[in-house]
Scaffold this active site. Sequence first.
Site, PDB file in Angstrom:
ATOM      1  N   LYS A  17      -4.421  -9.932  -1.277  1.00 43.58           N
ATOM      2  CA  LYS A  17      -3.982 -10.805  -2.377  1.00 43.58           C
ATOM      3  C   LYS A  17      -3.306 -12.065  -1.845  1.00 43.58           C
ATOM      4  CE  LYS A  17      -1.265  -7.846  -4.544  1.00 43.58           C
ATOM      5  NZ  LYS A  17      -1.390  -6.610  -3.744  1.00 43.58           N
ATOM      6  N   ARG A  92       3.588  -5.761 -11.610  1.00 40.31           N
ATOM      7  CA  ARG A  92       3.318  -4.469 -10.964  1.00 40.31           C
ATOM      8  C   ARG A  92       3.610  -3.298 -11.873  1.00 40.31           C
ATOM      9  NH1 ARG A  92       4.074  -6.468  -5.328  1.00 40.31           N
ATOM     10  NH2 ARG A  92       3.715  -4.810  -3.846  1.00 40.31           N
ATOM     11  N   ARG A 128      -1.057  -4.224  10.805  1.00 45.77           N
ATOM     12  CA  ARG A 128      -0.596  -5.620  10.685  1.00 45.77           C
ATOM     13  C   ARG A 128       0.630  -5.877  11.561  1.00 45.77           C
ATOM     14  NH1 ARG A 128       0.194  -7.827   4.704  1.00 45.77           N
ATOM     15  NH2 ARG A 128       1.679  -6.116   4.552  1.00 45.77           N
ATOM     16  N   ARG A 161       6.251  -5.310   9.929  1.00 45.25           N
ATOM     17  CA  ARG A 161       7.109  -5.243   8.739  1.00 45.25           C
ATOM     18  C   ARG A 161       7.575  -3.808   8.573  1.00 45.25           C
ATOM     19  NH1 ARG A 161       4.106  -8.031   3.601  1.00 45.25           N
ATOM     20  NH2 ARG A 161       4.977  -6.233   2.528  1.00 45.25           N
ATOM     21  N   ARG A 172       4.046   3.298  -0.657  1.00 46.76           N
ATOM     22  CA  ARG A 172       3.657   2.108  -1.421  1.00 46.76           C
ATOM     23  C   ARG A 172       2.355   2.363  -2.191  1.00 46.76           C
ATOM     24  NH1 ARG A 172       3.428  -2.258   3.061  1.00 46.76           N
ATOM     25  NH2 ARG A 172       2.961  -3.756   1.431  1.00 46.76           N
TER      26      ARG A 172
END
Length: 223
Positions: A17, A92, A128, A161, A172
Site C-alpha cells: 500500500k 482499519r 524487510r 522495524r 498484525r
Amino acid sequence: MLGRKGIVLLGAPGVGKGTQAKMLAEKFALSHISTGDILRDAVRAGTELGKNVRQVMEAGELVSDELVSEVVRERVLRDDRNRGFIFDGYPRTVAQAEYLEKIMSDTPIHAINLHVDEEQLLKRLTGRRSCSGCGRIYNVYFSPPEKEGICAVCGSELVQRKDDREEVVQERLRVYRQQTEPVIAFYKARSNYSAVDGNRDVKAVFGDLCKIVSSSSAESPLR
Ligand code: AMP
C-alpha cells in the site's frame, strides 16, 4: 469540492500500500495520508501522541479509533491541495470508515483492495530491512544488499522495524483479519469498491491502480 478524489487503499500489512500510495499521490497530485507513517514519526519525535501509541504499535495491535481519527481529521483540514486524498492504512475498522465518510462528506470515496497471498506477505514483512542512515528499503529474500546488514548506498547499518518480527507480524495479520477485513464489506455495500491482484510486480499493480483512480472522478492525471 467537485471533482475531488478520495481514494482508500485497503489490504493486509505488506501488500504494498505504502509504495503504491506514494506513486499514485505523485501522479494524481493527491495528498498521501499514511497513518502508520504519521504515528511512527510521532514515536520517533517523542511527542505526547508518540508516547501514547508506541507500545501498542510495537505489539502489532491497533491504536484506538479516537486517536487515529483525530490524526486524520487534522491532516484533512490542514491540507489545502484540494485535488484530493489517498488514504493508506486508514480506515482499519468499520468505525474509522464511518468517521471518514463524515469528514469527507463532500468527496466521493473509492476503495481499492490490494490482495497478496499469505506466504508472500510473510516474506515481504519479515524480510524487510531499512537503512538507519538514508532510509532505503531492502528485503533479505527479494532485494538483499550486497553486504549483509549494510546499506549499499550509504554504508549504514540496516535495521528491522520492531513490528516486522515474525511473532508481531502474525499478530498484525490476525488483527487485520478480525478488524480490518470487515471494512471491505463496508465499501462493497456502497458499490464504490475495486479489487487489484497485488501478487505482481510494482509496475503492473501500479498500472491497474492508475486506471481505477483515473476513472474514479472526472479529473485526469497530471501526466
Ligand atoms: P502500518 O505502517 O500501516 O502497518 O501501521 C503500523 C502500525 O500503526 C499498526 O500496526 C497500528 O499499530 C498503527 N496504525 C496505523 N494505522 C492505524 C489505523 N488506521 N488504526 C489503528 N492503528 C493504526
